[in-house]
Design a protein around this motif. Structure first.
Motif, PDB file in Angstrom:
ATOM      1  N   ASN A 441       0.841  -1.195   0.000  1.00 26.07           N
ATOM      2  CA  ASN A 441       0.000   0.000   0.000  1.00 26.07           C
ATOM      3  C   ASN A 441       0.877   1.246   0.000  1.00 26.07           C
ATOM      4  O   ASN A 441       1.810   1.365   0.815  1.00 26.07           O
ATOM      5  CB  ASN A 441      -0.920   0.018   1.215  1.00 26.07           C
ATOM      6  CG  ASN A 441      -1.885  -1.145   1.212  1.00 26.07           C
ATOM      7  OD1 ASN A 441      -2.927  -1.108   0.582  1.00 26.07           O
ATOM      8  ND2 ASN A 441      -1.521  -2.211   1.918  1.00 26.07           N
ATOM      9  N   ILE A 442       0.574   2.182  -0.907  1.00 22.64           N
ATOM     10  CA  ILE A 442       1.322   3.436  -1.006  1.00 22.64           C
ATOM     11  C   ILE A 442       0.325   4.581  -1.141  1.00 22.64           C
ATOM     12  O   ILE A 442      -0.556   4.563  -2.007  1.00 22.64           O
ATOM     13  CB  ILE A 442       2.277   3.435  -2.214  1.00 22.64           C
ATOM     14  CG1 ILE A 442       3.298   2.296  -2.096  1.00 22.64           C
ATOM     15  CG2 ILE A 442       2.998   4.777  -2.316  1.00 22.64           C
ATOM     16  CD1 ILE A 442       4.219   2.202  -3.289  1.00 22.64           C
ATOM     17  N   LEU A 443       0.457   5.571  -0.276  1.00 30.13           N
ATOM     18  CA  LEU A 443      -0.304   6.822  -0.368  1.00 30.13           C
ATOM     19  C   LEU A 443       0.702   7.907  -0.717  1.00 30.13           C
ATOM     20  O   LEU A 443       1.453   8.372   0.138  1.00 30.13           O
ATOM     21  CB  LEU A 443      -1.012   7.132   0.946  1.00 30.13           C
ATOM     22  CG  LEU A 443      -1.969   6.056   1.483  1.00 30.13           C
ATOM     23  CD1 LEU A 443      -2.525   6.475   2.833  1.00 30.13           C
ATOM     24  CD2 LEU A 443      -3.096   5.803   0.501  1.00 30.13           C
ATOM     25  N   SER A 444       0.732   8.311  -1.976  1.00 23.60           N
ATOM     26  CA  SER A 444       1.764   9.218  -2.457  1.00 23.60           C
ATOM     27  C   SER A 444       1.286  10.664  -2.433  1.00 23.60           C
ATOM     28  O   SER A 444       0.088  10.952  -2.393  1.00 23.60           O
ATOM     29  CB  SER A 444       2.192   8.836  -3.877  1.00 23.60           C
ATOM     30  OG  SER A 444       1.079   8.864  -4.754  1.00 23.60           O
ATOM     31  N   ASP A 445       2.288  11.561  -2.496  1.00 21.11           N
ATOM     32  CA  ASP A 445       2.053  13.003  -2.643  1.00 21.11           C
ATOM     33  C   ASP A 445       1.102  13.543  -1.587  1.00 21.11           C
ATOM     34  O   ASP A 445       0.094  14.185  -1.884  1.00 21.11           O
ATOM     35  CB  ASP A 445       1.509  13.320  -4.035  1.00 21.11           C
ATOM     36  CG  ASP A 445       2.487  12.943  -5.131  1.00 21.11           C
ATOM     37  OD1 ASP A 445       3.693  12.906  -4.838  1.00 21.11           O
ATOM     38  OD2 ASP A 445       2.047  12.667  -6.268  1.00 21.11           O
ATOM     39  N   ARG A 446       1.419  13.294  -0.354  1.00 18.95           N
ATOM     40  CA  ARG A 446       0.655  13.883   0.749  1.00 18.95           C
ATOM     41  C   ARG A 446       1.401  15.124   1.239  1.00 18.95           C
ATOM     42  O   ARG A 446       2.525  15.030   1.723  1.00 18.95           O
ATOM     43  CB  ARG A 446       0.457  12.878   1.892  1.00 18.95           C
ATOM     44  CG  ARG A 446      -0.408  11.674   1.529  1.00 18.95           C
ATOM     45  CD  ARG A 446      -1.758  12.106   0.996  1.00 18.95           C
ATOM     46  NE  ARG A 446      -2.709  11.019   0.832  1.00 18.95           N
ATOM     47  CZ  ARG A 446      -2.934  10.384  -0.291  1.00 18.95           C
ATOM     48  NH1 ARG A 446      -2.252  10.722  -1.381  1.00 18.95           N
ATOM     49  NH2 ARG A 446      -3.834   9.416  -0.375  1.00 18.95           N
ATOM     50  N   ILE A 447       0.757  16.282   1.080  1.00 15.33           N
ATOM     51  CA  ILE A 447       1.397  17.562   1.404  1.00 15.33           C
ATOM     52  C   ILE A 447       1.131  17.907   2.859  1.00 15.33           C
ATOM     53  O   ILE A 447      -0.017  17.922   3.304  1.00 15.33           O
ATOM     54  CB  ILE A 447       0.871  18.669   0.477  1.00 15.33           C
ATOM     55  CG1 ILE A 447       1.196  18.328  -0.986  1.00 15.33           C
ATOM     56  CG2 ILE A 447       1.484  20.016   0.856  1.00 15.33           C
ATOM     57  CD1 ILE A 447       0.615  19.318  -1.967  1.00 15.33           C
ATOM     58  N   ILE A 448       2.202  18.195   3.580  1.00 14.53           N
ATOM     59  CA  ILE A 448       2.112  18.618   4.979  1.00 14.53           C
ATOM     60  C   ILE A 448       2.517  20.085   5.050  1.00 14.53           C
ATOM     61  O   ILE A 448       3.667  20.439   4.769  1.00 14.53           O
ATOM     62  CB  ILE A 448       3.020  17.760   5.888  1.00 14.53           C
ATOM     63  CG1 ILE A 448       2.801  16.269   5.613  1.00 14.53           C
ATOM     64  CG2 ILE A 448       2.770  18.098   7.343  1.00 14.53           C
ATOM     65  CD1 ILE A 448       1.395  15.792   5.808  1.00 14.53           C
ATOM     66  N   ASN A 449       1.582  20.942   5.399  1.00 16.79           N
ATOM     67  CA  ASN A 449       1.848  22.379   5.472  1.00 16.79           C
ATOM     68  C   ASN A 449       2.421  22.758   6.832  1.00 16.79           C
ATOM     69  O   ASN A 449       2.063  22.182   7.862  1.00 16.79           O
ATOM     70  CB  ASN A 449       0.561  23.173   5.222  1.00 16.79           C
ATOM     71  CG  ASN A 449       0.060  23.012   3.797  1.00 16.79           C
ATOM     72  OD1 ASN A 449       0.815  23.181   2.859  1.00 16.79           O
ATOM     73  ND2 ASN A 449      -1.205  22.661   3.642  1.00 16.79           N
ATOM     74  N   VAL A 450       3.307  23.734   6.792  1.00 17.58           N
ATOM     75  CA  VAL A 450       3.932  24.278   8.003  1.00 17.58           C
ATOM     76  C   VAL A 450       3.694  25.780   8.002  1.00 17.58           C
ATOM     77  O   VAL A 450       3.914  26.441   6.971  1.00 17.58           O
ATOM     78  CB  VAL A 450       5.444  23.977   8.047  1.00 17.58           C
ATOM     79  CG1 VAL A 450       6.037  24.464   9.357  1.00 17.58           C
ATOM     80  CG2 VAL A 450       5.705  22.491   7.859  1.00 17.58           C
ATOM     81  N   THR A 451       3.235  26.318   9.097  1.00 14.98           N
ATOM     82  CA  THR A 451       2.947  27.754   9.161  1.00 14.98           C
ATOM     83  C   THR A 451       3.363  28.322  10.506  1.00 14.98           C
ATOM     84  O   THR A 451       3.365  27.616  11.521  1.00 14.98           O
ATOM     85  CB  THR A 451       1.449  28.027   8.915  1.00 14.98           C
ATOM     86  OG1 THR A 451       1.224  29.433   8.867  1.00 14.98           O
ATOM     87  CG2 THR A 451       0.599  27.441  10.024  1.00 14.98           C
ATOM     88  N   VAL A 452       3.723  29.578  10.474  1.00 17.72           N
ATOM     89  CA  VAL A 452       4.119  30.300  11.683  1.00 17.72           C
ATOM     90  C   VAL A 452       2.898  31.039  12.215  1.00 17.72           C
ATOM     91  O   VAL A 452       2.225  31.759  11.469  1.00 17.72           O
ATOM     92  CB  VAL A 452       5.263  31.287  11.390  1.00 17.72           C
ATOM     93  CG1 VAL A 452       5.671  32.016  12.667  1.00 17.72           C
ATOM     94  CG2 VAL A 452       6.455  30.562  10.787  1.00 17.72           C
ATOM     95  N   VAL A 453       2.606  30.862  13.476  1.00 15.81           N
ATOM     96  CA  VAL A 453       1.463  31.510  14.120  1.00 15.81           C
ATOM     97  C   VAL A 453       1.936  32.804  14.776  1.00 15.81           C
ATOM     98  O   VAL A 453       2.965  32.805  15.468  1.00 15.81           O
ATOM     99  CB  VAL A 453       0.821  30.577  15.174  1.00 15.81           C
ATOM    100  CG1 VAL A 453      -0.338  31.265  15.874  1.00 15.81           C
ATOM    101  CG2 VAL A 453       0.363  29.295  14.520  1.00 15.81           C
ATOM    102  N   PRO A 454       1.262  33.908  14.542  1.00 10.42           N
ATOM    103  CA  PRO A 454       1.703  35.178  15.143  1.00 10.42           C
ATOM    104  C   PRO A 454       1.748  35.091  16.667  1.00 10.42           C
ATOM    105  O   PRO A 454       0.864  34.507  17.296  1.00 10.42           O
ATOM    106  CB  PRO A 454       0.637  36.179  14.676  1.00 10.42           C
ATOM    107  CG  PRO A 454       0.001  35.555  13.495  1.00 10.42           C
ATOM    108  CD  PRO A 454       0.057  34.081  13.712  1.00 10.42           C
TER     109      PRO A 454
END
Length: 810
Positions: A441-454
């Motif tokens: 089983n392969i789940l490809s191209d999963r984007i994990i976003n990173v953000t800076v909180v004020p």
């Protein structure tokens, strides 16, 4: 029982050490469980209600316990008044007395009486002797304290009877008795016997109580309670039964699964699961059976007790085909049973259940990836789910501890070992891409976003529609960021509000239009000079207006944030725009909205000058320059028009004096002479505007024919022209919708109209036809415009001559 009261128990003195004054105790409350005795000179004891400190010092006072006890300890109290001469009395002095059987050496007997299990065969009986109730340690203690006589007062009572049998004492069934008593002699002689009721049970119990009895002062004082265990040895006299008629198990490919009693269960009516033995006759084709203590070692036998304790596993080899192993089950006495155990392979599944944005505070650089940020589920072992990083973060890196990584497992996330570290502090957002794999089983191209909180503290903010509110530290507070960076953080607006705009309050004397603010600082918030101005709209309920911003400060990364303005309904107005389909943002619940007060008169006066809040200073400067150029151009045109009109008036006056009609006969459409009189009183502005050219051909047919100044006009050779027509005005050009004079110095040109052979010839009749009877834009085919030479053009007075249908002003 008696106890002397000495000066260690009672002692009262005065500050006069040399005084021989007598100190007297007066008993105000006598003891409830005993009495106070005084020893007379002859040795006799008599109760007293008062005594002296001297008698206490001479050990002449005693306390005698007179009431029976029902527990190991009890308390009694005496209350005194103590008096002496020339001193204040002591009133209500309490003297507490503790009465305990331990003073007789028969206190807590736990550990001194030992009860050992009694073994009996199923359906049999067994005598209870000294090896089961061991009193040897208790007797040793009593002998050491000189209390051997207490042995004869020791009595044993059966508190609870056994449930799977009955007792006999001296060959008599005593289970029906309300209370069974026996002593140490009965135990020594084995007169107490337990009888099992032949049930399929493996144990029984009876509870015994140990008392001191036979004394008036200590009637049945409980010394110890104990439980005697009875072990029943079963007899294998009942057959077993295989309950699971079709044993089977579902196991995930390549995984191991426990074989529980739900999968395989054999019931023994004798109740001994350890005697139910399973033997594997042929092994499975898609795996093998193991026990928990050694998962790599194949086993060929196991018991029902192992299954009940979840110690037996089946390990699958990863194949997709089902499998079977055969076994026999037996209790060692009755006929065995043969069965097949089926193994059903289940496909391995993989799903990503959690994938949320990694958030960390402005000013920090590291965030730990938690299961709520990145979590996958499977029907296999979730800790072995693998994440391969297919695209590295652009502004940071991933670590496990201090090690840079490009792949990690779900167990690393569960342990909190995986972290993201930002290296480029100029970015407020980042992302990386992973491929989740487990088995095939392969789940490809999963984007994990990173953000800076004020690094900011935000609160609810509400404004009435059409009103204004001040942004205070209760709404936007970046004090921590300002303190951390020792700077004035800046808010840059990236998305303006939809139903209003932000403004910076100017000085009271500044009388210019305020503009929508695009950036402001933390200091502006402190000074309360940033306001939100709502548009004049009508709303139903609460409406959310969102403002998005970027918060920046030196030395830390920028951070994107947003705050919500909750618009509340205003007083109904006559000219408003109705907004009712805008939902309230969930970030700030309406019931938590704090309405901001309206601005003062100075601020309201400033806001009245706001017409276009989106116009900046640069836009305003450009508009002023354009308006100035337009005004200057209009002024020049008016001056030129005035001078030209004056010059034309002079020429007209000179023409009348000479008795000649200057001007030129020019092609013109038929004009209504009643509406446009020929006396020159008609305004040029009332003339219809020139028809603009619609094609290059129409442009070619519109040319002005103007002679040089001073050339006398000759009689036109065109016979179609009525000589009685009034003279034509000086030639004019068209600019926009206004007529302007054309200079007579324009060179002469010849205009040849485009003709079509099927057009009728223009004659006197067609010229006198109504204006709308023929298309004036089409010239006659037989009309020769070349006959109008330059010397035949005349100048006339400034009146309104009539043009023919195929003539136009050019």
């Amino acid at each position: 029982m008696q106890q002397s009261l000495t000066k260690d128990h009672l002692s009262v003195t005065t500050n006069d050490k040399d005084s021989e004054r007598e100190i007297v105790y007066y008993v105000r409350k006598e003891p409830e469980k005993g009495r106070i005795l005084l020893e007379n000179p002859g040795g006799a004891l008599s109760p007293v209600t008062q005594f002296t400190q001297g008698q206490v010092d001479k050990n002449m006072l005693l306390y005698e316990h007179t009431k029976p006890m029902k527990s190991f300890t009890t308390m009694d109290t005496i209350i005194f008044d103590i008096e002496t001469q020339h001193a204040d009395s002591l009133k209500g002095v309490a003297f507490n007395i503790e009465i305990s059987v331990d003073s007789l050496g028969i206190g807590n007997l736990e550990g001194k009486i030992q009860l050992n299990p009694l073994d009996v065969m199923e359906g049999g009986h067994s005598s209870i002797g000294p090896e089961h109730i061991d009193l040897s340690r208790l007797l040793t203690v009593w002998q050491g304290k000189g209390k051997e006589d207490l042995t004869s007062n020791l009595e044993i009572i059966v508190e609870t009877f056994p449930t799977h049998g009955w007792l006999s004492l001296n060959n008599e069934n005593i289970s029906e008795s309300s209370q069974v008593r026996f002593n140490r002699t009965d135990i020594r002689d084995r007169l107490l016997v337990y009888h099992h009721d032949d049930s399929d049970t493996f144990g029984d119990v009876l509870t015994l109580g140990f008392y001191i009895s036979g004394d008036e002062m200590f009637p049945h004082i409980l010394l110890y309670n104990g439980t005697l265990q009875i072990n029943v040895t079963y007899v294998n006299d009942q057959p077993f039964e295989l309950i699971t008629k079709t044993p089977k198990i579902n196991v995930v490919q390549g995984q191991k699964m426990v074989i529980s009693s739900d999968n395989l269960y054999t019931k023994d009516l004798d109740g001994v699961s350890k005697d139910i033995i399973y033997e594997i006759i042929s092994n499975a084709t898609n795996g093998f059976v193991v026990k928990e203590e050694n998962e790599t070692h194949l086993v060929q036998s196991f018991t029902q007790e192992d299954i009940d304790k979840d110690l037996v596993y089946f390990v699958h080899d990863g194949s997709k085909s089902p499998g079977t192993f055969h076994f026999k089950v037996s209790d060692g006495k009755h006929k065995p049973v043969y069965k097949a155990f089926n193994i059903i392979a289940v496909s391995l599944s993989l799903t990503l259940v959690n994938k949320t944005t990694l958030e960390f505070l402005q000013g920090t650089t590291t965030v730990t990836i938690k299961p709520k940020n990145l979590g996958a589920a499977t029907n296999g072992d979730p800790e072995n789910i693998l994440y391969n990083v297919t695209k590295e973060p652009r502004y940071g890196r991933l670590f496990i501890g201090e090690q840079l990584i490009s792949q990690f497992k779900q167990k690393d996330i569960n342990n909190g070992s995986v972290s993201y570290m930002q290296l480029d502090m100029t970015a407020s957002q980042d992302y990386f891409v992973v491929a989740v794999t487990y088995g095939e089983n392969i789940l490809s191209d999963r984007i994990i976003n990173v953000t800076v909180v004020p690094l900011i503290k935000q609160g609810p903010f509400g404004v009435h529609s059409g009103d204004s509110g001040v942004l205070t530290l209760d709404v936007l507070d970046a004090s921590k960021l300002a303190e951390q960076t020792d700077s004035d953080p800046v808010y840059s607006i990236t998305k303006q509000p939809k139903y209003g705009y932000l403004q910076k309050v100017a000085a009271p004397r500044v009388r210019r239009e305020a503009e929508a603010v695009k950036r402001f600082t933390h200091h502006d918030i402190i000074q309360e000079i940033i306001i939100y101005k709502s548009k004049d709209i009508e709303i139903r309920g609460s409406v959310a207006d969102v403002v998005e911003y970027v918060l920046t400060a030196p030395g830390v990364q920028p951070a994107r944030g947003r705050f919500v303005v909750i618009l509340q309904p205003k007083v109904p107005s006559s000219s408003v725009q109705l907004i009712s389909d805008v939902p309230v943002s969930s970030d700030v619940p309406p019931n938590e909205t704090t309405l901001q007060p309206a601005l003062d008169d100075r601020e309201q006066e400033l806001e009245e000058n706001v017409h276009t809040p989106q116009i900046s200073d640069d836009h305003l400067l450009i508009i002023c320059l354009v308006v100035g150029v337009v005004v200057l151009t209009l002024a020049i045109v008016l001056v030129i028009k005035y001078l030209t009109t004056r010059q034309r008036s002079k020429r007209s006056a000179r023409g009348h004096i000479d008795g000649k009609v200057p001007g030129s006969q020019t092609a013109q459409t038929d004009l209504n002479t009643e509406r446009f009189p020929s006396n020159g009183s008609g305004s040029l502005s009332e003339l219809p505007p020139a028809v603009p050219p619609t094609s290059p051909s129409s442009l070619a047919s519109s040319c002005s024919v103007t002679p040089k100044r001073g050339v006398k006009a000759e009689k036109s050779e065109n016979k179609d022209v009525d000589p009685t027509l009034p003279p034509s005005p000086p030639p004019y050009g068209v600019e926009g919708n206004e007529w302007t004079e054309v200079s007579p110095t324009v060179p002469t040109c010849k205009v040849t109209p485009l003709t079509k052979p099927d057009r009728p010839e223009v004659n006197e009749t067609t010229l006198n036809a109504p204006y709308n009877g023929k298309d004036p834009s089409e010239p006659s085919g037989n009309e020769e415009w070349s006959r109008y030479e330059g010397n035949s053009i005349r100048y006339g007075a400034s009146n309104n001559p009539i043009l023919r249908k195929n003539q136009y002003w050019v």
